[in-house]
Design a protein around this motif. Structure first.
Motif, short mmCIF file in Angstrom:
data_model
loop_
_atom_site.label_atom_id
_atom_site.label_comp_id
_atom_site.label_asym_id
_atom_site.label_seq_id
_atom_site.Cartn_x
_atom_site.Cartn_y
_atom_site.Cartn_z
N UNK A 291 0.84 -1.20 0.00
CA UNK A 291 0.00 0.00 0.00
C UNK A 291 0.87 1.25 0.00
N UNK A 292 1.98 1.20 0.73
CA UNK A 292 2.86 2.36 0.79
C UNK A 292 3.43 2.70 -0.58
N UNK A 293 3.79 1.66 -1.36
CA UNK A 293 4.30 1.89 -2.72
C UNK A 293 3.24 2.56 -3.58
N UNK A 294 1.99 2.15 -3.41
CA UNK A 294 0.89 2.77 -4.15
C UNK A 294 0.75 4.24 -3.77
N UNK A 295 0.78 4.53 -2.46
CA UNK A 295 0.61 5.91 -2.00
C UNK A 295 1.75 6.81 -2.47
N UNK A 296 2.98 6.31 -2.40
CA UNK A 296 4.13 7.11 -2.84
C UNK A 296 4.01 7.45 -4.31
N UNK A 297 3.75 6.44 -5.14
CA UNK A 297 3.67 6.66 -6.58
C UNK A 297 2.46 7.51 -6.94
N UNK A 298 1.31 7.16 -6.39
CA UNK A 298 0.10 7.89 -6.73
C UNK A 298 0.14 9.35 -6.29
N UNK A 299 0.58 9.60 -5.06
CA UNK A 299 0.64 10.98 -4.58
C UNK A 299 1.63 11.80 -5.39
N UNK A 300 2.76 11.20 -5.77
CA UNK A 300 3.74 11.94 -6.57
C UNK A 300 3.16 12.32 -7.92
N UNK A 301 2.45 11.39 -8.55
CA UNK A 301 1.84 11.68 -9.85
C UNK A 301 0.72 12.71 -9.71
N UNK A 302 -0.14 12.54 -8.70
CA UNK A 302 -1.19 13.53 -8.47
C UNK A 302 -0.58 14.90 -8.14
N UNK A 303 0.55 14.88 -7.42
CA UNK A 303 1.21 16.13 -7.05
C UNK A 303 1.67 16.93 -8.25
N UNK A 304 1.97 16.25 -9.34
CA UNK A 304 2.36 16.97 -10.55
C UNK A 304 1.21 17.82 -11.08
N UNK A 305 -0.01 17.44 -10.71
CA UNK A 305 -1.19 18.22 -11.12
C UNK A 305 -1.57 19.26 -10.08
N UNK A 306 -1.48 18.89 -8.80
CA UNK A 306 -1.97 19.79 -7.75
C UNK A 306 -0.95 20.85 -7.34
N UNK A 307 0.34 20.49 -7.34
CA UNK A 307 1.35 21.46 -6.89
C UNK A 307 1.38 22.73 -7.74
N UNK A 308 1.30 22.65 -9.08
CA UNK A 308 1.24 23.92 -9.84
C UNK A 308 0.07 24.79 -9.43
N UNK A 309 -1.09 24.18 -9.15
CA UNK A 309 -2.25 24.96 -8.73
C UNK A 309 -2.03 25.62 -7.39
N UNK A 310 -1.43 24.86 -6.44
CA UNK A 310 -1.16 25.42 -5.12
C UNK A 310 -0.15 26.56 -5.23
N UNK A 311 0.90 26.35 -6.00
CA UNK A 311 1.93 27.40 -6.12
C UNK A 311 1.38 28.65 -6.80
N UNK A 312 0.54 28.47 -7.80
CA UNK A 312 -0.08 29.63 -8.45
C UNK A 312 -0.96 30.41 -7.48
N UNK A 313 -1.54 29.70 -6.51
CA UNK A 313 -2.43 30.36 -5.55
C UNK A 313 -1.67 31.16 -4.50
N UNK A 314 -0.45 30.73 -4.18
CA UNK A 314 0.26 31.38 -3.06
C UNK A 314 1.42 32.27 -3.49
N UNK A 315 1.88 32.13 -4.72
CA UNK A 315 3.04 32.94 -5.14
C UNK A 315 2.56 34.21 -5.85
#
Length: 303
Positions: A279-303
């Protein structure tokens, strides 16, 4: 928007490049193990020591930053405990879900801060790392001790903290900063050169560690953990930063770290301490891939 995207795309490109290099066999597994070892024990500690040793620390003005750095993993812990009953997880599954909600990928965080924020933000990020790494390790090992062994033993907990090179690097950097004399310039330059290699190699290694085939077993824990870690936690941290009136630069650093996917090292801890490593391998991989989508949105909101 274009400026932010152009700054963070190279970070994600290194993740993908590392994964392609491993999957195609261009660079073998033995190479990546040595890269991870060298980055974890030498290059990344050198970066932390150099940043903290040379930081212009004013704890009277950094109080809000440090307080929120302590609060962040505690808030993440509360969120994971609140949402876990909805998933009906057993003890081993919960420890992995917990790590997915609380741990953060330091390599990605520092690389994003260096790419998108002024140079002084990297020092603030090093302070955040110096506070959060020991606390997150204590929390995670405590959860493992309680849920998989039924009790918490203090001596193994302290030993694991003392053996962590990143924690030792943070303590050493802060100690050097407090010395009444300056650290020799040649030593700082060596640390600086080593630290410059840490982030690109660390990102390549993180990418190489992603196991896309593990996503076949993904389910509700991945989506709940990703929602908590990548969206809910940064939103709450943003609100707390506004409420506590911390500076814009400090707020950007804190929200960036709140929005990071979980750390690759969580897999090792899950395997060693009786968690659900699959399960940990799934969470690491999935969160990293999802993060490629969410992190730009978060950074655009705060920078």
């Amino acid at each position: 928007m274009g400026v932010v995207l152009s700054a963070i795309l190279p970070v994600f490109a290194l993740l993908l490049l590392g994964n392609v290099a491993r999957r195609t066999g261009f660079l073998q597994e033995d190479f990546w193990r040595e890269v991870e070892k060298g980055t974890y024990y030498i290059l990344f500690p050198a970066l932390l020591v150099e940043q903290l040793a040379t930081a212009k620390m004013d704890f009277s003005t950094a109080g809000g930053l440090l307080a929120l750095a302590v609060l962040m993993p505690l808030l993440a812990s509360v969120l994971t405990f609140l949402f876990a009953p909805l998933l009906r997880l057993n003890a081993a599954d919960f420890t992995s879900f917990y790590q997915g909600g609380v741990r953060f990928n330091t390599y990605i965080g520092l690389a994003l801060v260096a790419a998108t924020l002024p140079a002084s933000a990297l020092t603030l990020a090093a302070l955040v790392v110096g506070v959060m790494i020991p606390l997150v390790n204590v929390l995670c090992i405590g959860v493992f001790a309680y849920f998989t062994h039924g009790r918490m033993r203090l001596s193994p907990l302290l030993l694991s903290i003392l053996k962590n090179p990143l924690i030792m690097a943070c303590l050493l950097g802060m100690a050097l900063n407090l010395l009444p004399f300056a650290v020799p310039d040649v030593a700082l330059k060596v640390l600086e050169k080593l630290g410059q290699m840490a982030l690109p190699l660390g990102l390549l290694a993180v990418g190489a560690g992603l196991r896309l085939q593990a996503l076949k077993a993904s389910g509700a824990p991945l989506f709940w953990a990703s929602g908590v870690k990548l969206l809910l936690l940064p939103a709450l941290m943003y609100g707390l930063c506004v409420w506590m009136q911390v500076g814009e630069l400090e707020r950007s650093v804190l929200v960036t770290f709140a929005a990071l996917p979980t750390a690759s090292s969580a897999y090792i801890l899950a395997r060693q301490l009786g968690g659900n490593a699959a399960m940990m391998a799934v969470l690491i991989t999935g969160e990293t891939l999802f993060g490629m989508l969410t992190l730009p949105l978060v950074l655009l909101a705060v920078i």
